[in-house]
Design an enzyme around this catalytic site. Structure first.
Site, PDB file in Angstrom:
ATOM      1  N   ASP A  96       0.849  -1.201   0.000  1.00 24.40           N
ATOM      2  CA  ASP A  96       0.000   0.000   0.000  1.00 24.40           C
ATOM      3  C   ASP A  96       0.884   1.250   0.000  1.00 24.40           C
ATOM      4  O   ASP A  96       0.514   2.277   0.555  1.00 24.40           O
ATOM      5  CB  ASP A  96      -0.893  -0.051   1.265  1.00 24.40           C
TER       6      ASP A  96
ATOM      7  N   LYS B 240      -2.008   3.800  -7.085  1.00 21.64           N
ATOM      8  CA  LYS B 240      -2.568   5.144  -6.890  1.00 21.64           C
ATOM      9  C   LYS B 240      -2.821   5.755  -8.267  1.00 21.64           C
ATOM     10  O   LYS B 240      -1.978   5.654  -9.164  1.00 21.64           O
ATOM     11  CB  LYS B 240      -1.597   6.016  -6.088  1.00 21.64           C
TER      12      LYS B 240
HETATM   13  C1  LIG Z   1      -1.196   4.610   2.873  1.00 16.56           C
HETATM   14  S1  LIG Z   1       0.102   4.354   3.984  1.00 16.56           S
HETATM   15  C2  LIG Z   1      -0.071   2.685   4.411  1.00 16.56           C
HETATM   16  C3  LIG Z   1      -1.210   2.388   5.329  1.00 16.56           C
HETATM   17  C4  LIG Z   1      -1.212   0.965   5.785  1.00 16.56           C
HETATM   18  N1  LIG Z   1      -1.467   0.068   4.673  1.00 16.56           N
HETATM   19  C5  LIG Z   1      -2.265   0.731   6.824  1.00 16.56           C
HETATM   20  O1  LIG Z   1      -3.221   0.015   6.554  1.00 16.56           O
HETATM   21  O2  LIG Z   1      -2.124   1.224   7.944  1.00 16.56           O
HETATM   22  C6  LIG Z   1       1.499   4.358   2.965  1.00 16.56           C
HETATM   23  C7  LIG Z   1       2.783   4.000   3.681  1.00 16.56           C
HETATM   24  O3  LIG Z   1       3.761   3.733   2.702  1.00 16.56           O
HETATM   25  C8  LIG Z   1       5.002   4.056   3.271  1.00 16.56           C
HETATM   26  N2  LIG Z   1       5.990   4.175   2.195  1.00 16.56           N
HETATM   27  C9  LIG Z   1       6.011   5.018   1.145  1.00 16.56           C
HETATM   28  N3  LIG Z   1       7.124   4.786   0.396  1.00 16.56           N
HETATM   29  C10 LIG Z   1       7.793   3.771   0.979  1.00 16.56           C
HETATM   30  C11 LIG Z   1       8.979   3.080   0.683  1.00 16.56           C
HETATM   31  N4  LIG Z   1       9.726   3.393  -0.391  1.00 16.56           N
HETATM   32  N5  LIG Z   1       9.366   2.085   1.509  1.00 16.56           N
HETATM   33  C12 LIG Z   1       8.631   1.741   2.579  1.00 16.56           C
HETATM   34  N6  LIG Z   1       7.487   2.370   2.903  1.00 16.56           N
HETATM   35  C13 LIG Z   1       7.066   3.365   2.122  1.00 16.56           C
HETATM   36  C14 LIG Z   1       4.728   5.354   4.011  1.00 16.56           C
HETATM   37  O4  LIG Z   1       5.693   5.540   5.031  1.00 16.56           O
HETATM   38  C15 LIG Z   1       3.324   5.112   4.565  1.00 16.56           C
HETATM   39  O5  LIG Z   1       3.378   4.672   5.893  1.00 16.56           O
END
Ligand SMILES: C[S@@+](CC[C@H](N)C(=O)[O-])C[C@H]1O[C@@H](n2cnc3c(N)ncnc32)[C@H](O)[C@@H]1O
Length: 360
Positions: A278, A307
């Site tokens: 996600d 997205k």
């Molecule tokens: C929409 S949130 C996820 C929500 C989660 N699925 C939940 O149900 O609680 C998106 C997450 O992706 C993480 N993220 C974005 N790019 C990332 C990367 N390159 N590596 C690891 N995490 C990443 C962000 O830190 C964020 O916490």
């Protein structure tokens, strides 16, 4: 019957229209769409009734991305005077020479205005059902295998009446999966993964494909709404995110939290059944990474979000998935791919890919 009524999320009418026009044209059904922005529905009018009827029967509904429900319209927009809203519906259905229907659903668009019609829809259902039975249109008892009649209220005084087939429609009222938010879950996103499991994995296979003891990886896991769904099913989860994970999940002992880049993380062993993702990132980049996982045999199944950009969302999704599929085919992977704009999705769609060859 030359018109289809299609339900979608409000704001996605253009995607819904692009999808039906593109798909129908591939099956030699040509026509045009009538739509109003933010109305949560689209009407597709075909030039030829017979080819539309065949397409409606044969094209698998589950393959639509943005279309939540579809029905064949039996008449043009009906005027429904408050003094008697039922008579015009009965008249329209009788003039379409319909009988043998199994149920009636009174529905409405998923908009703020539409939702104000939910009470009327509920109140209308029982008397309408009785009148339809009296008129011989509905069978004496509800039958899930028989055609479904839909009355789609646009306002308290206007509506469309349509027909759908239970083997090729959404079984859900308004095409919407309503789920209760579990209070212990760390974020509302949890409902997206729960809906995806219900949408994509047949219930009778849950014991095999969503079973306790399986290993899973969650990319972009913080604060843990998706991890919660995996933990709840007694899986062992590697949660990847620089952000924090909910304490309640860490206390279960089923979660290993790694603060690393989700695009660089590589599992040490090939023992993960599930990969879920996600991460908020360019959809192209996410899709490529998911293909890496499948091609390297790092997971058996994956569910991930793409997205959506602001414009040309239907075209973007189909292009990205085409490229992803091309990579899987070239790598000789036998797979099943499903994609849906879920009710709990917003500016994203959810994709499921299963490697059909069991790896371990
Ligand atoms: C929409 S949130 C996820 C929500 C989660 N699925 C939940 O149900 O609680 C998106 C997450 O992706 C993480 N993220 C974005 N790019 C990332 C990367 N390159 N590596 C690891 N995490 C990443 C962000 O830190 C964020 O916490």
């Amino acid at each position: 019957m030359k018109q289809l009524l299609l339900y979608c999320r409000a704001g996605f009418e253009k995607e819904c229209a692009a999808e039906i026009q593109h798909t129908a044209a591939l099956h030699n059904v040509f026509g045009y769409c009538k739509l109003t922005t933010d109305s949560a529905y689209v009407i597709f009018e075909a030039y030829d009734a017979d080819s539309l009827a065949q397409f409606y029967r044969d094209y698998p509904f589950e393959q639509f991305i943005f279309i939540r429900q579809w029905s064949l319209l039996l008449a043009d927009l009906l005027e429904l005077p408050p003094a008697d809203r039922i008579a015009p519906v009965i008249a329209a259905v009788l003039s379409a020479e319909l009988s043998g229907c199994g149920e009636i659903r009174v529905e409405y668009p998923e908009t703020n205005d539409g939702k104000t019609l939910s009470t009327l829809a509920r109140k209308l259902t029982v008397p309408l059902r009785q009148s339809l039975r009296k008129a011989g249109v509905l069978l004496p008892k509800e039958l899930k295998r028989a055609p479904v009649l839909h009355l789609f209220l646009l306002t308290g005084q206007q509506g469309y009446v349509g027909l759908s087939y239970p083997e090729n429609n959404s079984p859900l009222e308004n095409g919407i999966m309503r789920l209760k938010f579990p209070n212990e879950a760390p974020s509302r996103s949890t409902l997206k993964l729960e809906e995806a499991f219900i949408q994509f994995i047949p219930k009778h296979e849950w014991d095999k494909r969503l079973s306790g003891g399986m290993n899973a990886v969650d990319l972009g896991a913080s604060p843990g709404g998706w991890t919660y769904q995996l933990v709840k099913r007694s899986m062992m989860v590697t949660a990847i995110d620089n952000g924090p994970m909910a304490e309640s999940l860490m206390e279960t002992g089923q979660v290993r939290h790694l603060m690393v880049d989700g695009f660089k993380y590589e599992p040490q062993k090939k023992n993960n059944h599930w990969l879920v993702c996600d991460m908020i990132e360019q959809p192209q980049r996410v899709a490529e990474r998911m293909a890496d996982w499948l091609i390297n045999g790092w997971c058996q199944e994956t569910i991930f979000n793409l997205k959506l950009p602001m414009k040309k969302r239907y075209e973007t999704v189909t292009d990205i998935l085409q490229q992803l599929e091309q990579r899987l085919v070239e790598a000789g992977i036998k797979y099943r791919l499903q994609v849906k704009h879920l009710y709990h999705d917003r500016e994203e769609v959810t994709v499921h890919i299963q490697n059909l060859v069991q790896r371990f």
